[in-house]
Design an enzyme around this catalytic site. Structure first.
Site, short mmCIF file in Angstrom:
data_model
loop_
_atom_site.label_atom_id
_atom_site.label_comp_id
_atom_site.label_asym_id
_atom_site.label_seq_id
_atom_site.Cartn_x
_atom_site.Cartn_y
_atom_site.Cartn_z
N ASP A 1 0.66 -17.77 -5.92
CA ASP A 1 -0.03 -17.10 -4.98
C ASP A 1 -1.45 -17.70 -4.81
OD1 ASP A 1 -0.36 -15.07 -2.90
OD2 ASP A 1 -1.29 -13.60 -4.43
N GLY B 1 -7.21 -5.80 -1.88
CA GLY B 1 -7.73 -4.89 -2.75
C GLY B 1 -7.42 -3.31 -2.44
N GLY C 1 -2.02 -7.80 1.21
CA GLY C 1 -2.88 -6.52 1.39
C GLY C 1 -2.00 -5.25 1.62
N ASN D 1 3.03 -8.59 0.21
CA ASN D 1 2.23 -8.72 -1.03
C ASN D 1 1.52 -7.37 -1.64
OD1 ASN D 1 2.79 -11.34 -0.47
ND2 ASN D 1 0.67 -12.21 -0.92
N LYS D 2 2.05 -7.31 -2.95
CA LYS D 2 1.42 -6.07 -3.65
C LYS D 2 0.82 -6.34 -4.91
CE LYS D 2 3.09 -1.98 -2.58
NZ LYS D 2 1.81 -1.16 -2.18
#
Length: 335
Positions: free
Chosen positions: A92, A194, A228, A249-250
């Site tokens: 990533d 975030g 995000g 994406n987590k």
């Protein structure tokens, strides 16, 4: 990195696009997170995409991210054999050109099925040039995900303020894919890296659908990616899948679940681990001169680790249901 050499990540994404489902590509910050993700995906009968950022790779490698990629790959490869699902690894957010050396070392390790290259903070032409160079360096055996647009928030050591974020333009997306040859495109549609509250995010599935439509009209069946995804409401995730997104994406969610689960556990069992007030803190002697002693039932690291793994597995199972990947493992086609 899959259990079956006849199955690759490109096939998995193509199948997801055709079946109108997606994946939460999950960053692994700790070994217990990895085990929980594997267990939760297996319980849901869903394939799994895990991610390793440079910062996380450095953690697994004792400070050396290249070593960390190899260590993580060995763990993932060995563990994946235990579960009846396909497991893939994405490297990533390699920030090019600074991370070109790391990127090539990661690819040479044989660990990743895909890599994400990020020059999104550069002007469009520079982003195109750097991404095209990365595609050339990586070769044909590993998928390349690139990013167009800027997403607010903190990713690793990089912070993008809200006023510097911007949405991806559909026409630019078509030109970008054509000129770079990237396999997946991460787009900016209002999410934030975030910790973010869903009510504060102006997430636009309509823009994702417009980008997807523009790419298809130009002859590019390019999977879209949303970074995000922590904090995005469930209904927006479902709408984004319908709009052509198949990878989300987590990361932050798992970090919080890890910390919260461990904190709750130790808070609940604090009296079994910390000496009562007035008792000398004799750690080395295990409180031999005291009427009190700690209870190994609760301070053994495996106990809290199992609790964390179970929680991550539960969360992963729920996320598989949300993205409709539950029950869709590609392994069933190759048995």
């Amino acid at each position: 990195m899959t259990r079956d050499p006849d199955v690759d990540l490109r096939t998995c994404y193509e199948r997801a696009r055709d079946g109108r489902y997606g994946f939460f590509a999950s960053n692994v910050t700790h070994f217990d997170v990895l085990v929980g993700l594997l267990q939760g995906s297996a319980d849901a009968d869903s394939d799994l995409v895990v991610q390793l950022g440079k910062e996380e790779a450095a953690f697994f490698g004792g400070g050396d991210p290249v070593v960390g990629v190899r260590v993580f790959g060995a763990c993932l490869d060995t563990l994946a054999e235990r579960y009846g699902i396909e497991v893939f690894c994405n490297i990533d957010h390699t920030h090019i050109p600074d991370d070109f050396e790391y990127l090539e070392a990661a690819v040479d390790s044989g660990v990743p099925d895909s890599v994400m290259v990020d020059a999104s903070d550069e002007p469009f032409e520079r982003n195109v040039d750097l991404t095209a160079e990365a595609v050339d360096r990586v070769g044909d055996d590993v998928l390349v995900e690139a990013e167009l647009g800027r997403i607010a928030g903190v990713e690793g050591d990089t912070e993008t303020p809200d006023d510097e974020a911007f949405y991806t333009d559909p026409e630019d997306a078509v030109e970008f894919v054509e000129r770079t040859g990237c396999d997946l495109l991460a787009v900016s549609i209002g999410t934030q890296h975030g910790v973010a509250s869903g009510r504060d995010l102006d997430v636009r599935p309509d823009l994702a659908a417009e980008i997807n439509g523009a790419l298809l009209d130009a002859g590019h069946d390019t999977p879209l990616v949303v970074h995000g995804a922590s904090g995005v409401p469930d209904e927006r995730i479902e709408a984004l899948i319908d709009a052509g997104v198949c990878k989300f994406n987590k990361n932050t969610r798992y970090q919080y679940e890890f910390a919260r689960t461990a904190a709750d556990f130790y808070h609940e069992h604090a009296d079994a681990i910390r000496p009562p007030e007035g008792t000398a803190d004799d750690r080395a002697g295990f409180f031999a001169d005291s009427d009190w002693e700690p209870d190994k039932t609760y301070f053994h690291p495996h106990v809290v680790s199992e609790t964390v793994r179970d929680r991550i597995a539960t969360v992963m199972g729920e996320l598989c249901e949300l993205t409709r990947s539950a029950g869709e493992t590609i392994s069933d086609e190759y048995e």
